[in-house]
Design a protein around this motif. Sequence first.
Motif, mmCIF file in Angstrom:
data_model
loop_
_atom_site.group_PDB
_atom_site.id
_atom_site.type_symbol
_atom_site.label_atom_id
_atom_site.label_comp_id
_atom_site.label_asym_id
_atom_site.label_seq_id
_atom_site.Cartn_x
_atom_site.Cartn_y
_atom_site.Cartn_z
ATOM 1 N N LYS A 4 -13.422 7.009 -23.815
ATOM 2 C CA LYS A 4 -12.899 5.648 -23.866
ATOM 3 C C LYS A 4 -12.516 5.264 -25.289
ATOM 4 O O LYS A 4 -11.468 4.655 -25.526
ATOM 5 N N LEU A 5 -13.382 5.611 -26.251
ATOM 6 C CA LEU A 5 -13.071 5.311 -27.647
ATOM 7 C C LEU A 5 -11.831 6.069 -28.120
ATOM 8 O O LEU A 5 -10.978 5.519 -28.829
ATOM 9 N N TYR A 6 -11.755 7.320 -27.735
ATOM 10 C CA TYR A 6 -10.605 8.139 -28.127
ATOM 11 C C TYR A 6 -9.327 7.582 -27.506
ATOM 12 O O TYR A 6 -8.279 7.523 -28.170
ATOM 13 N N ALA A 7 -9.434 7.136 -26.252
ATOM 14 C CA ALA A 7 -8.266 6.556 -25.583
ATOM 15 C C ALA A 7 -7.855 5.247 -26.255
ATOM 16 O O ALA A 7 -6.664 4.966 -26.424
ATOM 17 N N GLY A 8 -8.853 4.437 -26.622
ATOM 18 C CA GLY A 8 -8.542 3.191 -27.316
ATOM 19 C C GLY A 8 -7.904 3.445 -28.666
ATOM 20 O O GLY A 8 -6.961 2.741 -29.059
ATOM 21 N N LEU A 9 -8.402 4.438 -29.388
ATOM 22 C CA LEU A 9 -7.817 4.787 -30.675
ATOM 23 C C LEU A 9 -6.386 5.274 -30.503
ATOM 24 O O LEU A 9 -5.497 4.913 -31.275
ATOM 25 N N ARG A 10 -6.166 6.079 -29.459
ATOM 26 C CA ARG A 10 -4.812 6.583 -29.205
ATOM 27 C C ARG A 10 -3.846 5.426 -28.925
ATOM 28 O O ARG A 10 -2.707 5.431 -29.407
ATOM 29 N N ARG A 11 -4.320 4.435 -28.156
ATOM 30 C CA ARG A 11 -3.461 3.279 -27.855
ATOM 31 C C ARG A 11 -3.155 2.492 -29.126
ATOM 32 O O ARG A 11 -2.021 2.014 -29.319
ATOM 33 N N PHE A 12 -4.151 2.351 -30.008
ATOM 34 C CA PHE A 12 -3.926 1.621 -31.267
ATOM 35 C C PHE A 12 -2.916 2.356 -32.143
ATOM 36 O O PHE A 12 -2.001 1.736 -32.712
ATOM 37 N N VAL A 13 -3.053 3.659 -32.235
ATOM 38 C CA VAL A 13 -2.114 4.452 -33.030
ATOM 39 C C VAL A 13 -0.708 4.345 -32.450
ATOM 40 O O VAL A 13 0.280 4.173 -33.182
ATOM 41 N N GLU A 14 -0.615 4.435 -31.149
ATOM 42 C CA GLU A 14 0.688 4.344 -30.491
ATOM 43 C C GLU A 14 1.320 2.978 -30.739
ATOM 44 O O GLU A 14 2.533 2.872 -30.967
ATOM 45 N N LEU A 15 0.486 1.935 -30.704
ATOM 46 C CA LEU A 15 0.994 0.592 -30.950
ATOM 47 C C LEU A 15 1.542 0.470 -32.370
ATOM 48 O O LEU A 15 2.628 -0.096 -32.580
ATOM 49 N N CYS A 16 0.800 0.997 -33.364
ATOM 50 C CA CYS A 16 1.243 0.905 -34.762
ATOM 51 C C CYS A 16 2.554 1.655 -34.992
ATOM 52 O O CYS A 16 3.443 1.162 -35.709
ATOM 53 N N ILE A 17 2.694 2.834 -34.387
ATOM 54 C CA ILE A 17 3.897 3.640 -34.606
ATOM 55 C C ILE A 17 5.078 3.074 -33.822
ATOM 56 O O ILE A 17 6.198 2.983 -34.350
ATOM 57 N N SER A 18 4.839 2.678 -32.585
ATOM 58 C CA SER A 18 5.944 2.162 -31.760
ATOM 59 C C SER A 18 6.420 0.798 -32.241
ATOM 60 O O SER A 18 7.583 0.448 -32.078
ATOM 61 N N ARG A 19 5.508 0.000 -32.812
ATOM 62 C CA ARG A 19 5.881 -1.318 -33.340
ATOM 63 C C ARG A 19 5.853 -1.292 -34.872
ATOM 64 O O ARG A 19 5.401 -2.229 -35.509
ATOM 65 N N ARG A 20 6.398 -0.237 -35.414
ATOM 66 C CA ARG A 20 6.272 -0.047 -36.856
ATOM 67 C C ARG A 20 7.011 -1.098 -37.672
ATOM 68 O O ARG A 20 6.564 -1.454 -38.762
ATOM 69 N N ILE A 21 8.133 -1.594 -37.167
ATOM 70 C CA ILE A 21 8.867 -2.618 -37.919
ATOM 71 C C ILE A 21 8.052 -3.907 -38.030
ATOM 72 O O ILE A 21 7.887 -4.446 -39.134
ATOM 73 N N PRO A 22 7.527 -4.464 -36.917
ATOM 74 C CA PRO A 22 6.679 -5.660 -37.060
ATOM 75 C C PRO A 22 5.433 -5.409 -37.913
ATOM 76 O O PRO A 22 5.015 -6.288 -38.670
ATOM 77 N N VAL A 23 4.846 -4.199 -37.800
ATOM 78 C CA VAL A 23 3.649 -3.890 -38.586
ATOM 79 C C VAL A 23 3.963 -3.915 -40.081
ATOM 80 O O VAL A 23 3.257 -4.551 -40.878
ATOM 81 N N VAL A 24 5.043 -3.240 -40.475
ATOM 82 C CA VAL A 24 5.420 -3.203 -41.888
ATOM 83 C C VAL A 24 5.836 -4.589 -42.369
ATOM 84 O O VAL A 24 5.502 -5.001 -43.500
ATOM 85 N N ALA A 25 6.550 -5.337 -41.528
ATOM 86 C CA ALA A 25 6.980 -6.681 -41.912
ATOM 87 C C ALA A 25 5.784 -7.594 -42.144
ATOM 88 O O ALA A 25 5.754 -8.378 -43.110
ATOM 89 N N LEU A 370 -0.784 1.755 -43.118
ATOM 90 C CA LEU A 370 0.575 1.686 -43.670
ATOM 91 C C LEU A 370 1.155 3.067 -43.966
ATOM 92 O O LEU A 370 2.339 3.314 -43.693
ATOM 93 N N THR A 371 0.352 3.967 -44.529
ATOM 94 C CA THR A 371 0.878 5.289 -44.901
ATOM 95 C C THR A 371 1.435 6.054 -43.699
ATOM 96 O O THR A 371 2.590 6.514 -43.756
ATOM 97 N N PRO A 372 0.710 6.228 -42.587
ATOM 98 C CA PRO A 372 1.306 6.955 -41.454
ATOM 99 C C PRO A 372 2.471 6.222 -40.823
ATOM 100 O O PRO A 372 3.412 6.868 -40.320
ATOM 101 N N VAL A 373 2.438 4.896 -40.832
ATOM 102 C CA VAL A 373 3.578 4.142 -40.271
ATOM 103 C C VAL A 373 4.836 4.421 -41.079
ATOM 104 O O VAL A 373 5.922 4.658 -40.518
ATOM 105 N N LEU A 374 4.724 4.416 -42.404
ATOM 106 C CA LEU A 374 5.893 4.711 -43.235
ATOM 107 C C LEU A 374 6.309 6.177 -43.130
ATOM 108 O O LEU A 374 7.506 6.499 -43.229
ATOM 109 N N LEU A 375 5.340 7.063 -42.919
ATOM 110 C CA LEU A 375 5.667 8.481 -42.753
ATOM 111 C C LEU A 375 6.519 8.713 -41.508
ATOM 112 O O LEU A 375 7.289 9.689 -41.453
#
Length: 793
Positions: A4-25, A370-375
């Motif tokens: 469950k924790l791994y799945a939650g972490l995966r969803r958070f990572v996916e959210l940051c990468i898929s919504r990278r423009i709002p995250v960086v903004a 921020l670093t992986p999002v920009l990568l």
Amino acid sequence: MKDKLYAGLRRFVELCISRRIPVVALIACVTALMAVCAAGVSMKTDLDDLMPRSHPYIGVHERFKQNFGGSNIVSVMLEVREGDIFNRAVLEKVRRVTQELQHVDGVNQFQIISLASKKLKDIRGSTEGIDFVPLMWPEVPQSPEQMAALRNAVLGNPLVYGAYVSRDLKATLVTVDFYDHAIDYQKVFRQIQAIADKARGDGVEVRVTGEPMLFGWVNHYLPETLHIFLATVGFLILLLFLTARTWRGTVLPLLAGVVSAIWALGTARLLGFNVDPLVIVVAFLITARSISHSVQLVTRFDDEIAAGTKTAEAAARASMLALFKPGMLGVIADAGCMIVVLLTPIALMQKVAIIGTVWVLTIAVSAVVLTPVLLSWVTRPNGYAHPLDLSPLLQRVLDVCIHVVTSRWRYTVLAGAAVVFIVSGLYAFRLSVGDANPGSPILWQSARYNQDATAINRQFPGADRMFLVFSGDRPGALKEPEVLQHIAGLQRFMGAQPEVGASLSVADVLPVVNKTLHEGNPRYLDFGKDAQENGELLYMLGSGAEPGDMDRLADPKLQHGSLTLFFRDHQGQTIRTAIARIREYVQANPVEHGEFRLAGGLVGVLAAVNEVLLSGQVESIAFALLVLVICCAVAYRSMSAGVFFMVPVVLSNTLTFSFMAAKGIGMNINTVPVAALGIGLGVDYAFYIVDAIKEELQHGGRVDLRQAITRSLNTAGRGVLITASTLIVSVILWSFSSLRFQAEMATLMAIWLAISAASALFIMPAMVYVFRPAFIVGARQDAGRIEATTTMA
């Protein structure tokens, strides 16, 4: 639960990468707002921040400092190269310095004392009683007869000869105190330096010492400090560019450091905190942590690309997912170790703890997110910015690590670490609490301030002062002969300590008055027979004095009297010895009319600070280690994980404390925050190495422990090697600082980084290989079935 924790972490990572423009903004907007706030942060030293307000010594200091002398006393010595001070030209300089000091900002004009002030007087008997005549006020002696009379008056006055005129008559002292609430160290430093420069010349040397001047020198070197900081950053950029060979490996770690710094300084401004110039070392240390975390992510991104990941977005997602746990664990451990400094009841320490904790926590955003999002936006992940390839050299080092860890040498590594820990742990007990050397440890011994302090202490009893207060049980208690004998006895007792150059109290003055009243008969150089006679002597003394003259000796009601001790240095051992001797005397010689209260003045304040640090040092380290154990136990769901990760921490700290003891670096108010953060620093690299081993065993297919360690060192180990080497080389520039404290703290940082990196690359993998802790190898049945040839290799 783990799934469950791994799945939650995966969803958070996916959210940051898929919504990278709002995250960086969002991060950019917050950074811009914080940058506006950070621009207004004040960088200065405030003496009030150094005081432990709850300590009883500080209560005494605050109550009586206005009369008996505060911690902002400045001493100005005028010394002649030839002859003595009793010539018109030199004494004119003394008078001019005394007059000009009255116009310095924040000065207490009633606490300017010199030959040219009204405070130093000659006690003379006459047919009408006793006269108190200023020694050299308002004019300098004009004739040889007047000059000879002044010389004789000085030689016959024990309150002046030796205290304000040196024994060889070649130097004289001017002391001045300031109102604590009105002093501005930068202004005072500039104004007094200008007065001293004006008085120099014509065979006269001028020396200046005192806390306002020390803080003034620190502020004076602030531009140099900023230049060294920028040069270090520039050197760091160059080294990162050479080792990473990519712009992403250079710019993104630095961007992470800049974002964290802006957020932290902006928070300081919002909270109304000033930034002490000396904590720039702590700032660089935290910035190094931010860079380190970002470098790990960039290195993992490069490994994903090299392994065949097709897109930068997928590589960034995999990197963030793999390193989020060790990255956040490192951030939380660092923050937890920093926040324990808050337990020390000193304002500066608490400010550093709060801002340092915020600074560390921002790494979770600036580096881990921020670093992986920009990568994920990298367009040419396989390209290089320059042809110089240092990877073969790095690989040779990693190959050595792998060979040592996976061969019989691993037992030698662990045995050697145990021996080093025992030896360094024993030697670390020599670490001194408080200043370990004469002068100021902030500046080099060759610095102008320390040279001036040495010269003044050579000619006079001591520039550093501590006052004790005898508090009577009723007004007039100071008139009692038992009380005066008690004070005089303590003065004689403290005079046996070599570091105590002299003392001053009302008990020094009354015998002189009594002797003068009896036509200079030395048989009467003593106190009165009873309280009434002492009261008459004190009345004569007060009636012939100007308003405020008696303030430095006793209050108007004669209930509270001061005993001022003059110290030749304020080393931690000197202060502890003095406090212990005072307590010993007071306990062995009780007096019924009142009690002594400790302690005020600069040395009294330092005594309070040292006692707080001494009582809180072990407590802070214990709490920091407890925080580390809890973080590791929660992250890995195993108490043994906490004990396991304590190994690099205790090793790095015992070695560092041993180095401090060997180099004479005391554990003082400036070094404690660095030491606390160093506990977290000692384990960050280990998190990445160990977590990479764990990940390889769990998700790397059918690999044995040796293969997992090899892959971990080739991936996470490369990031550790790049970060540690670049940072260690970069901090070399701090050795050129005019502030000794910064140079020594830079050396400590380099030692911490080197030990942490060595522990992560050698000791931790060796421990995993030998002990195979369950929280790392898990329930893998093949984890223990390593071929005999591998085990025996």
